[in-house]
Design an enzyme around this catalytic site. Structure first.
Site, mmCIF file in Angstrom:
data_model
loop_
_atom_site.group_PDB
_atom_site.id
_atom_site.type_symbol
_atom_site.label_atom_id
_atom_site.label_comp_id
_atom_site.label_asym_id
_atom_site.label_seq_id
_atom_site.Cartn_x
_atom_site.Cartn_y
_atom_site.Cartn_z
ATOM 1 N N TYR A 31 0.701 -1.010 -0.035
ATOM 2 C CA TYR A 31 0.125 -0.118 0.136
ATOM 3 C C TYR A 31 0.913 1.170 0.119
ATOM 4 C CZ TYR A 31 0.926 0.905 4.937
ATOM 5 O OH TYR A 31 1.360 1.480 6.206
ATOM 6 N N ARG A 50 8.161 4.350 -4.576
ATOM 7 C CA ARG A 50 8.178 2.984 -3.522
ATOM 8 C C ARG A 50 7.322 2.111 -3.716
ATOM 9 N NH1 ARG A 50 7.557 5.858 2.502
ATOM 10 N NH2 ARG A 50 5.441 5.942 1.810
ATOM 11 N N ARG A 98 -7.563 -21.010 -1.314
ATOM 12 C CA ARG A 98 -6.355 -20.444 -0.316
ATOM 13 C C ARG A 98 -5.225 -21.523 -0.295
ATOM 14 N NH1 ARG A 98 -4.243 -21.931 4.348
ATOM 15 N NH2 ARG A 98 -3.361 -20.195 5.770
ATOM 16 N N HIS A 100 -0.732 -20.914 -0.151
ATOM 17 C CA HIS A 100 0.331 -20.110 -0.029
ATOM 18 C C HIS A 100 1.091 -19.539 -1.280
ATOM 19 C CE1 HIS A 100 -0.409 -21.102 4.083
ATOM 20 N NE2 HIS A 100 0.328 -20.484 4.530
ATOM 21 N N LYS A 145 6.453 -1.864 1.908
ATOM 22 C CA LYS A 145 5.244 -1.377 2.718
ATOM 23 C C LYS A 145 3.913 -2.279 2.491
ATOM 24 C CE LYS A 145 3.121 3.352 3.306
ATOM 25 N NZ LYS A 145 3.478 3.397 4.525
ATOM 26 N N GLU A 177 13.148 2.559 13.615
ATOM 27 C CA GLU A 177 12.102 3.725 13.378
ATOM 28 C C GLU A 177 11.086 3.539 14.323
ATOM 29 O OE1 GLU A 177 9.993 2.887 9.563
ATOM 30 O OE2 GLU A 177 10.170 0.674 9.819
ATOM 31 N N LEU A 201 11.159 1.201 6.971
ATOM 32 C CA LEU A 201 10.402 1.963 5.790
ATOM 33 C C LEU A 201 11.182 2.874 5.442
ATOM 34 C CD1 LEU A 201 7.757 1.358 4.070
ATOM 35 C CD2 LEU A 201 6.992 3.435 5.024
HETATM 36 N N1 PMP Z 1 7.769 3.920 9.003
HETATM 37 C C1 PMP Z 1 6.728 3.243 8.947
HETATM 38 C C2 PMP Z 1 6.475 1.707 9.479
HETATM 39 C C3 PMP Z 1 5.360 3.806 8.540
HETATM 40 O O1 PMP Z 1 4.191 3.000 8.474
HETATM 41 C C4 PMP Z 1 5.601 5.108 7.832
HETATM 42 C C5 PMP Z 1 4.281 5.593 7.235
HETATM 43 N N2 PMP Z 1 3.075 5.419 7.804
HETATM 44 C C6 PMP Z 1 6.638 5.669 7.967
HETATM 45 C C7 PMP Z 1 7.816 5.158 8.579
HETATM 46 C C8 PMP Z 1 6.877 7.220 7.435
HETATM 47 O O2 PMP Z 1 6.761 7.033 6.005
HETATM 48 P P1 PMP Z 1 6.168 8.474 5.078
HETATM 49 O O3 PMP Z 1 6.972 9.669 5.460
HETATM 50 O O4 PMP Z 1 6.531 7.730 3.713
HETATM 51 O O5 PMP Z 1 4.684 8.671 5.535
#
Ligand code: PMP
Length: 286
Positions: A31, A50, A98, A100, A145, A177, A201
């Protein structure tokens, strides 16, 4: 609220999917969330790049060209009332019995919706937010993502349980993060950010903040950050498309620095708001 599902626009409540969609069964999809300011999608090219990386990461062919995605996103913006929106788009590996292993010849599911964009209230910008820390037990492809967000949900809930805004994640003694955002810190006037790799991410806002720091000669370094450095930070901040740049003023109940948003945060917040306004000044898309 108007949504898009597999070729048609419809009210969100009318969007329906078979229960065998692999997004539902396996979390087999990816997403994006694209912030829209005054009907202008912010950093669209970067979000679409991305998205492509996420699709490559799960070996799913991109169902649309960038031009097609842009048209769909423009259309969903146009069909929804708010000037500022958060456009959510999702692609899953489609509907199949279903199993995998990937199904052959199954079209992917493509879904878009838009929500009013909710950015932090003035009070949070002025005083910062509380965060806690937790061990980062997610998988080793956090650069994808993926809609499989169970670990992020569990980690985010730890913060919610104690009335904090975010859970900052530590893996093997290093900052990665947070559960829904990226993390920066400031030590001795230098902005520090962990390097982009498979453990986080690659935030679009993260990139904007580093570009702003470079353009405005704010001392900065991208390098591994230890848990000890995290806990000794003068300033701590979160970045995401919806949080923008937000100061963390307590970590695990202890004040960060002086316990109030610091000068580097204030400068970056100002620069970010200014940068957004340059996007909004561009002519509205036709
Ligand atoms: N890390 C994670 C785990 C996220 O889910 C997000 C965005 N929701 C981010 C970082 C930040 O990404 P962005 O600046 O592209 O929103």
């Amino acid at each position: 609220m108007t949504a898009y599902l597999n070729g048609s626009f419809m009210p969100l409540e009318e969007a329906r999917l078979p229960v065998l969609d692999r997004g539902f069964i396996f979390g087999d999809g990816v997403y994006e969330v694209i912030p829209v300011y005054s009907r202008h999608p912010f950093r669209l090219k970067e979000h679409l790049r991305r998205l492509q990386n996420s699709l490559d990461g799960i070996r799913l062919a991109n169902p649309h060209s960038d031009a097609e995605w842009s048209r769909l996103i423009e259309e969903i913006i146009h069909r929804n009332a708010p000037e500022d929106q958060g456009v959510y788009l999702q692609v899953t590996r489609g509907v199949a019995k279903r199993d995998h292993a990937f199904p052959a010849g199954v079209p992917p599911t493509v879904f878009l919706m838009s929500n009013p964009l909710v950015t932090p209230p003035a009070e949070q910008v002025a005083h910062g937010v509380a965060a806690i820390t937790a061990s980062d037990y997610r998988w080793l492809r956090c650069d994808i993502k993926s809609v499989a967000l169970l670990a992020n949900c569990l980690l985010r809930q730890l913060a919610a349980d104690v009335g904090a805004a975010e859970t900052v994640l530590i893996r093997d003694g290093f900052l990665t993060e947070a559960s829904v955002s990226n993390v920066f810190l400031v030590k001795d006037g230098v902005l520090l950010a962990p390097p982009k790799n498979h453990l986080m991410l690659p935030g679009i806002t993260y990139d904007v903040v580093l570009e702003l720091a470079a353009a405005h000669r704010i001392a900065h370094q991208v390098r591994e950050i230890t848990e000890l450095e995290l806990r000794a930070a003068d300033e701590l901040m979160l970045t995401s498309s919806t949080k923008e740049v937000l100061a963390v003023t307590t970590l695990d109940g202890r004040p960060v620095g002086r316990g109030e948003p610091g000068p580097v945060f204030r400068e970056l917040h100002r620069l970010y708001q200014e940068f957004k306004r340059t996007v909004m000044r561009q002519p509205a898309p036709a």
